[in-house]
Design a protein around this motif. Sequence first.
Motif, PDB file in Angstrom:
ATOM      1  N   LYS A   4       1.736   4.401  -3.358  1.00 37.05           N
ATOM      2  CA  LYS A   4       1.501   5.572  -3.245  1.00 37.05           C
ATOM      3  C   LYS A   4       2.112   6.334  -4.102  1.00 37.05           C
ATOM      4  N   VAL A  24       0.886  -1.208   0.123  1.00 38.53           N
ATOM      5  CA  VAL A  24       0.019   0.090   0.006  1.00 38.53           C
ATOM      6  C   VAL A  24       0.802   1.435  -0.069  1.00 38.53           C
ATOM      7  N   SER A  51     -10.493   1.296 -10.683  1.00 42.89           N
ATOM      8  CA  SER A  51      -9.973   2.523 -10.523  1.00 42.89           C
ATOM      9  C   SER A  51      -8.757   2.223  -9.817  1.00 42.89           C
ATOM     10  N   PRO A  52      -8.033   3.546 -10.012  1.00 41.95           N
ATOM     11  CA  PRO A  52      -6.352   3.307  -9.256  1.00 41.95           C
ATOM     12  C   PRO A  52      -6.371   3.030  -7.782  1.00 41.95           C
ATOM     13  N   GLU A  53      -7.561   3.354  -7.037  1.00 41.13           N
ATOM     14  CA  GLU A  53      -8.000   3.436  -5.721  1.00 41.13           C
ATOM     15  C   GLU A  53      -7.932   1.849  -5.168  1.00 41.13           C
ATOM     16  N   VAL A  54      -8.716   1.059  -6.056  1.00 41.84           N
ATOM     17  CA  VAL A  54      -8.859  -0.415  -5.650  1.00 41.84           C
ATOM     18  C   VAL A  54      -7.403  -0.974  -5.896  1.00 41.84           C
ATOM     19  N   SER A  62      -5.605  -2.772  -2.599  1.00 42.06           N
ATOM     20  CA  SER A  62      -6.329  -3.886  -2.006  1.00 42.06           C
ATOM     21  C   SER A  62      -6.394  -5.087  -3.077  1.00 42.06           C
TER      22      SER A  62
END
Length: 243
Positions: A37, A33, A83-86, A89
């Motif tokens: 970033k 994670v 999306s990049p956010e997933v 995870s």
Amino acid sequence: MNIKHNLLDIEGTTAPIAFVHQILFPYAKKHIVGFLKNYQFTEVKWEEIRLEFEKDIVLREEKFVSRFSANGSNLKSELLSFSPEVVPSYFEYLIEKDRKFGPLKEVQGKIWKQGYESGEIKSTVYPDVLEFLKKMQAEGIQNHVYSSGSVEAQILIYQYSELGDLRNYFVSYYDTAVGGKRDKQSYENIAIELKSPSNQIRFFTDIVEEAEAASSAGMDVVILNRPGNIPQKPHSFPVWDHF
């Protein structure tokens, strides 16, 4: 038989399965994670990740759906779009599944590089490997690596081993960019890269299906039966307990 090249698997062959699964994978999962970033994928890699994610949407494996559904609860819930956010995870999920996925392997290799260079990780290589590599090199037989881990990760394992830096004993490295390890074509591709007839290459692995693929491409094959390796189906390949 005039063997001129050794093609060596890593996990379960030159390094214990436990090192990969109990040290490397947890380390990557712990740091992924934070690493992502500041990491930039190419457009091609983003597309590859998106397609892999969408394939998992179609498969609707329960753990995947539970993790990525809108309410995180059941198989009927609406799934989040890619999306990049997933991605962080999702990569954690792929590590849990031991998915042989290129972009993940690329990131894992870079995370492990940081761990090796900081001294947090030291790779475990079976003690008999060093003498075997020395002997083969002295006999004029070239040593090569073929593993599902990225080339960068392969080099790091041998560079930062408890036996010392072993990189000088290897000529080249191959990952799944040449093809899957259970596909005949992969071994034919490697033979072409080595500019060698397949019957002058000996492949060492711990997996029968990989041995079958290499053998069907004309390579000589040896299966390693190391402590902790997964039991294999019946086969007729020679089995070594050590080098």
